[in-house]
Enzyme design. Structure first.
Site, PDB file in Angstrom:
ATOM      1  N   CYS A 100      75.281 -16.073 -14.547  1.00 42.95           N
ATOM      2  CA  CYS A 100      74.652 -17.373 -14.781  1.00 42.95           C
ATOM      3  C   CYS A 100      73.555 -17.215 -15.835  1.00 42.95           C
ATOM      4  O   CYS A 100      72.881 -16.191 -15.898  1.00 42.95           O
ATOM      5  CB  CYS A 100      74.098 -17.962 -13.494  1.00 42.95           C
ATOM      6  SG  CYS A 100      72.524 -17.271 -12.961  1.00 42.95           S
ATOM      7  N   GLU A 101      73.441 -18.230 -16.642  1.00 40.98           N
ATOM      8  CA  GLU A 101      72.468 -18.129 -17.731  1.00 40.98           C
ATOM      9  C   GLU A 101      71.038 -18.371 -17.260  1.00 40.98           C
ATOM     10  O   GLU A 101      70.097 -18.170 -18.017  1.00 40.98           O
ATOM     11  CB  GLU A 101      72.833 -19.097 -18.866  1.00 40.98           C
ATOM     12  CG  GLU A 101      72.703 -20.560 -18.526  1.00 40.98           C
ATOM     13  CD  GLU A 101      73.135 -21.442 -19.689  1.00 40.98           C
ATOM     14  OE1 GLU A 101      74.010 -21.024 -20.465  1.00 40.98           O
ATOM     15  OE2 GLU A 101      72.584 -22.555 -19.803  1.00 40.98           O
ATOM     16  N   HIS A 102      70.871 -18.798 -16.019  1.00 42.48           N
ATOM     17  CA  HIS A 102      69.510 -19.055 -15.525  1.00 42.48           C
ATOM     18  C   HIS A 102      68.856 -17.817 -14.919  1.00 42.48           C
ATOM     19  O   HIS A 102      67.654 -17.653 -14.993  1.00 42.48           O
ATOM     20  CB  HIS A 102      69.534 -20.177 -14.486  1.00 42.48           C
ATOM     21  CG  HIS A 102      70.087 -21.450 -15.032  1.00 42.48           C
ATOM     22  ND1 HIS A 102      71.044 -22.201 -14.391  1.00 42.48           N
ATOM     23  CD2 HIS A 102      69.844 -22.080 -16.200  1.00 42.48           C
ATOM     24  CE1 HIS A 102      71.345 -23.242 -15.121  1.00 42.48           C
ATOM     25  NE2 HIS A 102      70.644 -23.197 -16.237  1.00 42.48           N
ATOM     26  N   HIS A 103      69.679 -16.959 -14.287  1.00 45.92           N
ATOM     27  CA  HIS A 103      69.127 -15.758 -13.639  1.00 45.92           C
ATOM     28  C   HIS A 103      69.807 -14.483 -14.115  1.00 45.92           C
ATOM     29  O   HIS A 103      69.423 -13.391 -13.705  1.00 45.92           O
ATOM     30  CB  HIS A 103      69.287 -15.856 -12.116  1.00 45.92           C
ATOM     31  CG  HIS A 103      68.675 -17.082 -11.519  1.00 45.92           C
ATOM     32  ND1 HIS A 103      69.370 -18.256 -11.363  1.00 45.92           N
ATOM     33  CD2 HIS A 103      67.414 -17.318 -11.070  1.00 45.92           C
ATOM     34  CE1 HIS A 103      68.575 -19.170 -10.826  1.00 45.92           C
ATOM     35  NE2 HIS A 103      67.381 -18.633 -10.645  1.00 45.92           N
ATOM     36  N   GLN A 141      78.566 -22.765 -14.812  1.00 38.76           N
ATOM     37  CA  GLN A 141      79.952 -22.986 -14.410  1.00 38.76           C
ATOM     38  C   GLN A 141      80.504 -24.269 -15.028  1.00 38.76           C
ATOM     39  O   GLN A 141      81.663 -24.336 -15.426  1.00 38.76           O
ATOM     40  CB  GLN A 141      80.034 -23.040 -12.877  1.00 38.76           C
ATOM     41  CG  GLN A 141      81.472 -23.113 -12.382  1.00 38.76           C
ATOM     42  CD  GLN A 141      81.555 -23.076 -10.867  1.00 38.76           C
ATOM     43  OE1 GLN A 141      80.786 -22.380 -10.218  1.00 38.76           O
ATOM     44  NE2 GLN A 141      82.478 -23.826 -10.309  1.00 38.76           N
ATOM     45  N   HIS A 169      77.777 -18.070  -6.620  1.00 41.52           N
ATOM     46  CA  HIS A 169      76.692 -17.687  -7.527  1.00 41.52           C
ATOM     47  C   HIS A 169      75.717 -16.791  -6.783  1.00 41.52           C
ATOM     48  O   HIS A 169      75.083 -17.229  -5.818  1.00 41.52           O
ATOM     49  CB  HIS A 169      75.972 -18.946  -8.033  1.00 41.52           C
ATOM     50  CG  HIS A 169      76.833 -19.789  -8.918  1.00 41.52           C
ATOM     51  ND1 HIS A 169      76.500 -20.064 -10.222  1.00 41.52           N
ATOM     52  CD2 HIS A 169      78.016 -20.385  -8.704  1.00 41.52           C
ATOM     53  CE1 HIS A 169      77.447 -20.809 -10.771  1.00 41.52           C
ATOM     54  NE2 HIS A 169      78.374 -21.036  -9.864  1.00 41.52           N
ATOM     55  N   CYS A 171      72.898 -15.786  -7.584  1.00 38.55           N
ATOM     56  CA  CYS A 171      71.502 -16.225  -7.641  1.00 38.55           C
ATOM     57  C   CYS A 171      71.184 -17.131  -6.459  1.00 38.55           C
ATOM     58  O   CYS A 171      70.022 -17.342  -6.117  1.00 38.55           O
ATOM     59  CB  CYS A 171      71.198 -16.931  -8.962  1.00 38.55           C
ATOM     60  SG  CYS A 171      72.200 -18.385  -9.281  1.00 38.55           S
TER      61      CYS A 171
HETATM   62 ZN   LIG Z   1      71.534 -18.686 -11.491  1.00 41.87          ZN
END
Ligand SMILES: [Zn+2]
Length: 219
Positions: A100-103, A141, A169, A171
């Protein structure tokens, strides 16, 4: 010597990537991992961790190998002799690993891809490779689902494309809310799969999903 991006950054040895960003050297990437190890509270010079920065950077080369590849390349070789076949071509349960690009945490899941060929089909292994190119990037996603469908639609120009992605996910499962059994489902329906309820239902039944999936929305 190549010019640095800014006066403060050290000289870069690698070429720019296609988005114009200067890629740090491998040594710089390994130094960043050392910093993270220290920040976590451990000693990067102890024996067990000495080679870790190098291993992490090698793992990154694998996990993020999708940046160096053009997904359209995998769809160039098509077969036009389909013997009048005009039904859905469906690839179920294409396993993927992404981040995931956030975590930058792992996202593990499966993709189901269907399309209604107009005049040509593509080898099924190429569809799996298409998934991998997008998966091996930092992703959401929702974006990955749309990218896979959009690429197939643009290159093959079929009557329709359907993509459903189901993933867990990490995260969310290993940190934060710690909901270990939650998966996320996203879909993108184009052409006949968007316009014709019967075609969409046929696809969803074949991948083991029923219910009232709305057009192109996360469900
Ligand atoms: Zn994430």
């Amino acid at each position: 010597m190549a010019k640095s991006a800014t006066a403060k950054t050290p000289a870069r040895t690698n070429a720019s990537n296609k988005s114009g960003l200067v890629k740090p050297s491998r040594a710089e990437a390994e130094a960043a991992v050392r910093t993270l190890i220290q920040w976590a509270g451990d000693d990067p010079d102890r024996e067990g961790l000495l080679a870790t920065p190098s291993r992490v950077v090698s793992a990154y080369e694998e996990w993020f190998s999708g940046y160096g590849r053009d997904p359209r390349d995998y769809l160039q070789r098509t077969f036009e002799e389909v013997g009048g076949y005009d039904e859905i071509v469906l690839l179920r349960n294409v396993r993927f690993e992404s981040h995931c690009e956030h975590h930058m945490a792992p996202v593990l899941g499966r993709v189901h891809i269907g399309y209604l060929p107009r005049d040509r089909v593509v080898g099924i292994s190429k569809l799996a490779r298409l998934v991998d190119v997008y998966a091996k990037r930092m992703q959401t996603q929702e974006k990955m689902t749309a990218e896979i469908a959009g690429c197939l639609d643009a290159v093959l120009k079929p009557f329709g494309v359907a993509v459903v992605v189901e993933a867990a996910h990490q995260c969310m499962t290993t940190r934060g809310v710690h909901k270990t059994d939650v998966t996320m489902v996203t879909s993108r329906m184009l052409g006949a799969f968007r316009d014709q309820v019967q075609t969409r239902q046929e696809f969803l039944a074949a991948v083991g999903m029923r219910g009232n999936m709305t057009n192109g929305e996360a469900i």
